[in-house]
Each structure stands twice: as C-alpha cells, then as structure tokens.
Design a protein around this motif. Sequence first.
Motif, PDB file in Angstrom:
ATOM      1  N   ALA A 102      60.528 -44.194 -68.640  1.00  0.00           N
ATOM      2  CA  ALA A 102      61.409 -44.324 -67.471  1.00  0.00           C
ATOM      3  C   ALA A 102      62.192 -45.634 -67.541  1.00  0.00           C
ATOM      4  O   ALA A 102      63.395 -45.670 -67.219  1.00  0.00           O
ATOM      5  N   LEU A 103      61.545 -46.707 -67.964  1.00  0.00           N
ATOM      6  CA  LEU A 103      62.219 -47.990 -68.084  1.00  0.00           C
ATOM      7  C   LEU A 103      63.325 -47.927 -69.132  1.00  0.00           C
ATOM      8  O   LEU A 103      64.447 -48.384 -68.888  1.00  0.00           O
ATOM      9  N   SER A 104      63.020 -47.343 -70.290  1.00  0.00           N
ATOM     10  CA  SER A 104      64.037 -47.264 -71.340  1.00  0.00           C
ATOM     11  C   SER A 104      65.186 -46.361 -70.897  1.00  0.00           C
ATOM     12  O   SER A 104      66.360 -46.666 -71.193  1.00  0.00           O
ATOM     13  N   TYR A 105      64.916 -45.318 -70.154  1.00  0.00           N
ATOM     14  CA  TYR A 105      65.979 -44.459 -69.642  1.00  0.00           C
ATOM     15  C   TYR A 105      66.846 -45.234 -68.656  1.00  0.00           C
ATOM     16  O   TYR A 105      68.081 -45.157 -68.698  1.00  0.00           O
ATOM     17  N   GLY A 106      66.209 -45.988 -67.782  1.00  0.00           N
ATOM     18  CA  GLY A 106      66.960 -46.775 -66.808  1.00  0.00           C
ATOM     19  C   GLY A 106      67.819 -47.835 -67.461  1.00  0.00           C
ATOM     20  O   GLY A 106      68.978 -48.060 -67.072  1.00  0.00           O
ATOM     21  N   ILE A 107      67.265 -48.523 -68.458  1.00  0.00           N
ATOM     22  CA  ILE A 107      68.030 -49.553 -69.164  1.00  0.00           C
ATOM     23  C   ILE A 107      69.226 -48.934 -69.878  1.00  0.00           C
ATOM     24  O   ILE A 107      70.342 -49.468 -69.827  1.00  0.00           O
ATOM     25  N   THR A 108      69.003 -47.802 -70.545  1.00  0.00           N
ATOM     26  CA  THR A 108      70.089 -47.117 -71.249  1.00  0.00           C
ATOM     27  C   THR A 108      71.185 -46.717 -70.279  1.00  0.00           C
ATOM     28  O   THR A 108      72.386 -46.880 -70.559  1.00  0.00           O
ATOM     29  N   LYS A 109      70.803 -46.178 -69.139  1.00  0.00           N
ATOM     30  CA  LYS A 109      71.779 -45.765 -68.133  1.00  0.00           C
ATOM     31  C   LYS A 109      72.546 -46.973 -67.601  1.00  0.00           C
ATOM     32  O   LYS A 109      73.766 -46.912 -67.397  1.00  0.00           O
ATOM     33  N   ALA A 110      71.854 -48.084 -67.379  1.00  0.00           N
ATOM     34  CA  ALA A 110      72.518 -49.289 -66.886  1.00  0.00           C
ATOM     35  C   ALA A 110      73.498 -49.839 -67.912  1.00  0.00           C
ATOM     36  O   ALA A 110      74.612 -50.264 -67.567  1.00  0.00           O
ATOM     37  N   ILE A 111      73.124 -49.820 -69.182  1.00  0.00           N
ATOM     38  CA  ILE A 111      74.014 -50.314 -70.240  1.00  0.00           C
ATOM     39  C   ILE A 111      75.258 -49.437 -70.322  1.00  0.00           C
ATOM     40  O   ILE A 111      76.382 -49.943 -70.428  1.00  0.00           O
ATOM     41  N   ARG A 112      75.078 -48.116 -70.245  1.00  0.00           N
ATOM     42  CA  ARG A 112      76.236 -47.222 -70.289  1.00  0.00           C
ATOM     43  C   ARG A 112      77.161 -47.456 -69.082  1.00  0.00           C
ATOM     44  O   ARG A 112      78.386 -47.457 -69.223  1.00  0.00           O
ATOM     45  N   ALA A 113      76.561 -47.637 -67.934  1.00  0.00           N
ATOM     46  CA  ALA A 113      77.377 -47.885 -66.727  1.00  0.00           C
ATOM     47  C   ALA A 113      78.148 -49.200 -66.864  1.00  0.00           C
ATOM     48  O   ALA A 113      79.322 -49.297 -66.476  1.00  0.00           O
ATOM     49  N   ARG A 114      77.498 -50.198 -67.422  1.00  0.00           N
ATOM     50  CA  ARG A 114      78.157 -51.497 -67.594  1.00  0.00           C
ATOM     51  C   ARG A 114      79.300 -51.397 -68.584  1.00  0.00           C
ATOM     52  O   ARG A 114      80.366 -51.983 -68.384  1.00  0.00           O
TER      53      ARG A 114
END
Length: 133
Positions: A102-114
Amino acid sequence: MSAGQIAALIAAGAFVLLVLLLAIPLIKLGRTLDEATIAIRRAHENTDPLLHGANDTITHVNTQLQRVDGITANAQAVTGNVSALSSVFTATLGGPLVKTAALSYGITKAIRARRRARTIEAGRHARRKGARR
C-alpha cells in the motif's frame, strides 16, 4: 365264473394298469431327486475353496483399507500443518507485506501526480512566455 367275479377281475386289471402308469412318473421323480442330491453334494464340496478364496480376498482388502486409512490420516495432518503455516505466514508477513504494498502504491501515485503537475505547470509557463513575446 359269475358276473361278479368277472367284474372283480376287470377291476383288478384296471388297478394294475393304473399302478403301472403311476409307477413311471414316480421312477422318473426318484431319478431327478438322486441327481439333485448329487448336484447339492458337488456344490457343497466346491464351496470350501471358494470361501477360503473369499476370506483371503477380504483379508487383503482390509489390509489395503488400513493403509489407505493411514494415508488419509497423514494427509489430514499435512492439511492441518499447511493451514497453521498459512495462518502464521499471514500473521507475521501478511500484514507488513500489505502495508508495504500500500505504501509503495501510494508513493507511486504521488510521484505520478507530482510529475503531471510539473508537466502542466511547465506547459502554462511556456504559454506565458509565448504570450509575452
């Protein structure tokens, strides 16, 4: 000879004829009973090996069933062990593994959004520069 004696002789002759006619089926019936007795005796003599063979077969089947029973008990024990191992795995690694995923999914999503936000900001900045010229 009187008429009564002649009638008695005729009756005696008819009785003898009747006895002879009834004797033939009785003789045949006696032979049939003798053959049936012989057949029953032979069947009785042949049942002993048959029963011994059936007894040996049942003993063999019982032995195989005991083996299958042991195999089934071992399979049941293995199933219980696998279930316990699965529970231990889920309890020890399952929770942290799910949290890590879940953490890696959240980080990936945040990086893509950024990255999208930067791309959009860069596009706006380029438009502003083009509008100034």
